[in-house]
Scaffold this motif. Structure first.
Motif: not given
Length: 328
Positions: A52-78
Motif C-alpha cells: 500500500g506504499s507504492y505510487g500506484r495501487l490496485r483496487e482491492l481485491p487485487a491480483i499481484a505482480g507486474r513482471e511475467a512472461v508466458g506461452e500462448v496456450a489457446e487462441v480464439a477467433d479473430g
C-alpha cells in the motif's frame, strides 16, 4: 478452466496478506488468448503495491505482480497477431501472477524466442530503468564515472553491465560488499565499496582523480547523502527508490557550490507518456543485450505460484543471492 492466482484483499505485509487462490476463469472470447505463466519476477515495487506504499495501487481485491512472461496456450477467433506457442509478456493489469491469464491479443508483446526465461522475466522494469537513466539524464562518454548504491540488486547488476558496454566506469556501494565484490567485478564493476567504509573525500584516490557525474540512488537516507558529497560539478543523482525509508538530509553546500541536480525517475510514468514505438525501441535494445549474453542477473530461487507466501518471505529477506522468481 481453473487457475491459481496470487491475490490480496488488503494492503499489508506481502507474506501475510497475499494468498494463492484457485478461481474459475472460463475460456477466451473472440480477440482473446489464453496465456500460461512461465516465469514471473518479484520486485520491490510489487512489495510496495501489495503493502500500500507504492505510487500506484490496485483496487482491492487485487491480483499481484507486474513482471511475467508466458506461452500462448489457446487462441480464439479473430486473433491474427499471436499464435499458440508464442512467448509473450503477460500484461501488468489487472495483475500478472496467475497460472493462466485471459488477455486481449492486441495488448500482448510477442517476445523473441530462444531467450533465457529467467532473464525475460526480469526484463520489463529494471533494465529499461537503467537504460533510460544512462541515456536521458546525462551526456556520458567512455571514461566517465557513475556511482550507485544498492549495487547488489538486479538493477545494480544491469547498471554495471550497461556501463561496461559503453566504456563507462562504475563506483558501487552496498552493504556487506565483500560477499558480492567478486561477482560484481566479474560483470564489469570497477570499484566496489561497503557503505560503512565509504568516504567521499577519498574517492579521487580510488578513481585516479575522476568524480562521478551521474548517480543512481535506490536506498535513500545517509547513503544518498554520502553520494551527494562524492559527485563531480554539475552532476545528477537519479532516485528510483528509498529502500531504507529514512529521511534524506541534503548537504546544502554541495547543492549550491557543486551545482548538483537531484531528480527522480519512475518507469511506470515513462511508459504512460511515451509511444509504443519509443517503448519498442527500448525493449529491442534490452532483448539484444540478453540475446548476446551481455545482460544477466543472478536468481536466488524459483518458487511455484502455489508457494507465494514462501516466495514473498524470501523476497523480503536480506542476504539473498539474486532475484526471487515464480513459475507455474
Amino acid at each position: 478452466m481453473k487457475t491459481i492466482r496470487a491475490v490480496h484483499r488488503a494492503y499489508g505485509v506481502p507474506c501475510e496478506v497475499l494468498n494463492a487462490e484457485e478461481v474459475e476463469i472460463g475460456s477466451p472470447s473472440s480477440g482473446q488468448v489464453l496465456v500460461k505463466l512461465l516465469r514471473a519476477s518479484v520486485n520491490p515495487s510489487d512489495m510496495g503495491m501489495i503493502g500500500g506504499s507504492y505510487g500506484r495501487l490496485r483496487e482491492l481485491p487485487a491480483i499481484a505482480g507486474r513482471e511475467a512472461v508466458g506461452e500462448v496456450a489457446e487462441v480464439a477467433d479473430g486473433v491474427q497477431n499471436v499464435k499458440v506457442g508464442d512467448i509473450v509478456r503477460i500484461p501488468e493489469e489487472p495483475g500478472a501472477w496467475s497460472q493462466y491469464t485471459i488477455c486481449d491479443a492486441k495488448d500482448l508483446m510477442v517476445l523473441p524466442k530462444g531467450l533465457d526465461l529467467d532473464m525475460l522475466a526480469m526484463s520489463f522494469v529494471n533494465p529499461p530503468t537503467a537504460l533510460l537513466i544512462l541515456e536521458e539524464f546525462c551526456e556520458l562518454k567512455a571514461g566517465d564515472w557513475v556511482i550507485q548504491n544498492g549495487a547488489g540488486s538486479a538493477l545494480g547488476y544491469f547498471m554495471i553491465q550497461m556501463c561496461r558496454l559503453r566504456g563507462i566506469k562504475t563506483i558501487n556501494l552496498l552493504r556487506n560488499a565483500k560477499s558480492k565484490e567478486a561477482d560484481l567485478k566479474a560483470i564489469g564493476a570497477d570499484i566496489v565499496i561497503d557503505e560503512s567504509e565509504f568516504d567521499a573525500k577519498k574517492l579521487k584516490d580510488l578513481t585516479g582523480g575522476g568524480l562521478p557525474i551521474l548517480g543512481l540512488n535506490q536506498i535513500g537516507g545517509t547513503s544518498v547523502s554520502n553520494m551527494i558529497k562524492a559527485m563531480g560539478f554539475g552532476g545528477t543523482i537519479a532516485t528510483v527508490g528509498a529502500m531504507t525509508s529514512e529521511l534524506v538530509r541534503f548537504p546544502t553546500r554541495f547543492l549550491i557550490f557543486n551545482d548538483l541536480r537531484l531528480r527522480g525517475f519512475w518507469w511506470d510514468k515513462w511508459q504512460r507518456t511515451h509511444s509504443k514505438e519509443q517503448k519498442d525501441a527500448v525493449f529491442a535494445k534490452i532483448f539484444k543485450m540478453i540475446e548476446d549474453g551481455s545482460l544477466r542477473a543472478p536468481v536466488d530461487k524459483i518458487y511455484p505460484l502455489s508457494q507465494i507466501k514462501d516466495a514473498m518471505k524470501r523476497a523480503a529477506e536480506g542476504g539473498r543471492k539474486g532475484k526471487v522468481l515464480l513459475s507455474f
